[in-house]
Design a protein around this motif. Sequence first.
Motif, mmCIF file in Angstrom:
data_model
loop_
_atom_site.group_PDB
_atom_site.id
_atom_site.type_symbol
_atom_site.label_atom_id
_atom_site.label_comp_id
_atom_site.label_asym_id
_atom_site.label_seq_id
_atom_site.Cartn_x
_atom_site.Cartn_y
_atom_site.Cartn_z
ATOM 1 N N LEU A 1 -15.671 9.255 6.840
ATOM 2 C CA LEU A 1 -15.084 8.599 5.670
ATOM 3 C C LEU A 1 -14.113 7.502 6.083
ATOM 4 C CD1 LEU A 1 -14.445 11.691 3.343
ATOM 5 C CD2 LEU A 1 -16.177 9.914 3.059
ATOM 6 N N VAL A 2 -13.270 7.795 7.078
ATOM 7 C CA VAL A 2 -12.307 6.791 7.546
ATOM 8 C C VAL A 2 -13.029 5.594 8.153
ATOM 9 C CG1 VAL A 2 -10.520 6.342 9.266
ATOM 10 C CG2 VAL A 2 -10.421 8.416 7.879
ATOM 11 N N THR A 3 -14.040 5.866 8.972
ATOM 12 C CA THR A 3 -14.792 4.772 9.583
ATOM 13 C C THR A 3 -15.457 3.911 8.519
ATOM 14 O OG1 THR A 3 -15.209 6.135 11.544
ATOM 15 C CG2 THR A 3 -16.618 4.209 11.224
ATOM 16 N N GLY A 4 -16.060 4.550 7.523
ATOM 17 C CA GLY A 4 -16.674 3.791 6.437
ATOM 18 C C GLY A 4 -15.656 2.976 5.666
ATOM 19 N N LEU A 5 -14.479 3.554 5.432
ATOM 20 C CA LEU A 5 -13.425 2.838 4.726
ATOM 21 C C LEU A 5 -12.973 1.608 5.505
ATOM 22 C CD1 LEU A 5 -11.278 2.612 2.477
ATOM 23 C CD2 LEU A 5 -9.848 4.161 3.810
ATOM 24 N N LEU A 6 -12.796 1.759 6.818
ATOM 25 C CA LEU A 6 -12.354 0.628 7.629
ATOM 26 C C LEU A 6 -13.392 -0.486 7.651
ATOM 27 C CD1 LEU A 6 -10.711 2.483 10.665
ATOM 28 C CD2 LEU A 6 -9.582 1.426 8.703
ATOM 29 N N VAL A 7 -14.662 -0.106 7.799
ATOM 30 C CA VAL A 7 -15.724 -1.121 7.810
ATOM 31 C C VAL A 7 -15.820 -1.818 6.460
ATOM 32 C CG1 VAL A 7 -18.218 -1.465 8.028
ATOM 33 C CG2 VAL A 7 -17.028 0.043 9.631
ATOM 34 N N ALA A 8 -15.774 -1.042 5.380
ATOM 35 C CA ALA A 8 -15.864 -1.635 4.048
ATOM 36 C C ALA A 8 -14.673 -2.556 3.778
ATOM 37 C CB ALA A 8 -15.932 -0.526 2.998
ATOM 38 N N THR A 9 -13.488 -2.127 4.179
ATOM 39 C CA THR A 9 -12.297 -2.969 3.986
ATOM 40 C C THR A 9 -12.406 -4.247 4.795
ATOM 41 O OG1 THR A 9 -10.942 -0.990 3.635
ATOM 42 C CG2 THR A 9 -9.788 -3.036 4.149
ATOM 43 N N GLY A 10 -12.882 -4.140 6.040
ATOM 44 C CA GLY A 10 -13.023 -5.336 6.867
ATOM 45 C C GLY A 10 -14.017 -6.330 6.297
ATOM 46 N N LEU A 11 -15.134 -5.837 5.779
ATOM 47 C CA LEU A 11 -16.153 -6.730 5.229
ATOM 48 C C LEU A 11 -15.710 -7.339 3.899
ATOM 49 C CD1 LEU A 11 -19.381 -4.646 6.001
ATOM 50 C CD2 LEU A 11 -18.522 -6.672 7.223
ATOM 51 N N ALA A 12 -14.981 -6.558 3.096
ATOM 52 C CA ALA A 12 -14.611 -7.023 1.763
ATOM 53 C C ALA A 12 -13.306 -7.808 1.745
ATOM 54 C CB ALA A 12 -14.517 -5.836 0.804
ATOM 55 N N GLN A 13 -12.317 -7.388 2.531
ATOM 56 C CA GLN A 13 -10.985 -7.992 2.444
ATOM 57 C C GLN A 13 -10.514 -8.638 3.743
ATOM 58 O OE1 GLN A 13 -8.092 -5.375 0.536
ATOM 59 N NE2 GLN A 13 -9.728 -4.129 -0.347
ATOM 60 N N GLY A 14 -11.299 -8.544 4.779
ATOM 61 C CA GLY A 14 -10.888 -9.124 6.055
ATOM 62 C C GLY A 14 -10.450 -8.049 7.030
ATOM 63 N N TRP A 15 -10.600 -8.340 8.329
ATOM 64 C CA TRP A 15 -10.303 -7.353 9.355
ATOM 65 C C TRP A 15 -8.811 -7.162 9.573
ATOM 66 C CZ3 TRP A 15 -14.052 -4.242 10.137
ATOM 67 C CH2 TRP A 15 -15.372 -4.678 9.998
ATOM 68 N N ARG B 1 -6.718 -6.847 7.090
ATOM 69 C CA ARG B 1 -6.423 -5.798 6.122
ATOM 70 C C ARG B 1 -6.940 -4.458 6.621
ATOM 71 N NH1 ARG B 1 -3.084 -3.333 2.926
ATOM 72 N NH2 ARG B 1 -4.116 -2.184 1.243
ATOM 73 N N ALA B 2 -8.114 -4.455 7.241
ATOM 74 C CA ALA B 2 -8.662 -3.217 7.792
ATOM 75 C C ALA B 2 -7.759 -2.669 8.891
ATOM 76 C CB ALA B 2 -10.068 -3.458 8.333
ATOM 77 N N ALA B 3 -7.173 -3.559 9.694
ATOM 78 C CA ALA B 3 -6.247 -3.114 10.737
ATOM 79 C C ALA B 3 -5.006 -2.472 10.131
ATOM 80 C CB ALA B 3 -5.860 -4.292 11.625
ATOM 81 N N ASP B 4 -4.554 -3.006 8.995
ATOM 82 C CA ASP B 4 -3.415 -2.388 8.306
ATOM 83 C C ASP B 4 -3.764 -0.973 7.839
ATOM 84 O OD1 ASP B 4 -1.958 -4.697 8.665
ATOM 85 O OD2 ASP B 4 -2.436 -5.499 6.677
ATOM 86 N N VAL B 5 -4.971 -0.804 7.321
ATOM 87 C CA VAL B 5 -5.404 0.526 6.890
ATOM 88 C C VAL B 5 -5.492 1.466 8.086
ATOM 89 C CG1 VAL B 5 -7.278 1.825 5.812
ATOM 90 C CG2 VAL B 5 -6.646 -0.420 4.905
ATOM 91 N N ALA B 6 -6.008 0.969 9.205
ATOM 92 C CA ALA B 6 -6.096 1.800 10.412
ATOM 93 C C ALA B 6 -4.716 2.231 10.885
ATOM 94 C CB ALA B 6 -6.822 1.036 11.523
ATOM 95 N N THR B 7 -3.736 1.355 10.751
ATOM 96 C CA THR B 7 -2.364 1.700 11.135
ATOM 97 C C THR B 7 -1.824 2.824 10.262
ATOM 98 O OG1 THR B 7 -1.931 -0.561 11.894
ATOM 99 C CG2 THR B 7 -0.023 0.817 11.398
ATOM 100 N N VAL B 8 -2.087 2.757 8.962
ATOM 101 C CA VAL B 8 -1.637 3.813 8.052
ATOM 102 C C VAL B 8 -2.329 5.134 8.380
ATOM 103 C CG1 VAL B 8 -1.588 4.571 5.651
ATOM 104 C CG2 VAL B 8 -1.075 2.189 6.217
ATOM 105 N N VAL B 9 -3.629 5.082 8.661
ATOM 106 C CA VAL B 9 -4.363 6.301 9.014
ATOM 107 C C VAL B 9 -3.807 6.900 10.301
ATOM 108 C CG1 VAL B 9 -6.614 7.204 9.717
ATOM 109 C CG2 VAL B 9 -6.462 5.592 7.815
#
Length: 220
Positions: A149-163, A165-173
């Motif tokens: 689920l986390v991996t899918g969330l990071l990939v989806a965030t990177g594709l939709a909002q930019g990497w 933003r995905a890095a920010d989500v990874a930091t929170v996780v």
Amino acid sequence: MANGTGILSAGTVGMATPEVARRTWPRWLALGVGMVAVAVVAVVWDEAGARLLLGALGLFLAVRGAALLSAARTGALDREPAGRARSLGTVAVAAGAAGLVVAVASASLSAAVLLVGVPVLLLTTSAGLLAREGVARRGGQALLVWSLLVTGLLVATGLAQGWDRAADVATVVAALAVAVLGIPLLIAAVNLRTVAAAPAPEPVRSGCGGCACGAGGCGS
């Protein structure tokens, strides 16, 4: 740390002697508080949260690796465990030093390392738990679902909002994972503090144990 890895279970805490508990509980308390504090600061400090997390992880790995190498070098371990400790210690020191260098050098690179490292670490840990049996295997199954689920969330965030933003989500996780790991350490420290406060057992008297004296034994 090597002497305390088994105290997270209630049964092992109950088996700890007051002397061992007095030496161990302050270290577990400090580590648990530090992990939770790092996680909280990393979440609220947008500019350097990734650097803080990566630097803290690098420092922990470097210190842990140095402790393993020291134990292997001083002969505190048998030959086969010493070989494993030496290998693990070398890898931990190298990885920790690399993490510290990246954390000091660049915030963007630290975020990129977490973006890649978080799903890899989660999936690797899941695979390791799945290879075991019982409760560990069931925990691995749950962690595998969470990892996907986390991996899918990071990939989806990177594709939709930019990497970025995905890095920010990874930091929170990553911060959440650090905090979750710190809580059992705090619980273990409290349990060990209780064991440490228990009175020391009375020394065993030498000589007659009282088993035969009452029956006229022991030379009577």
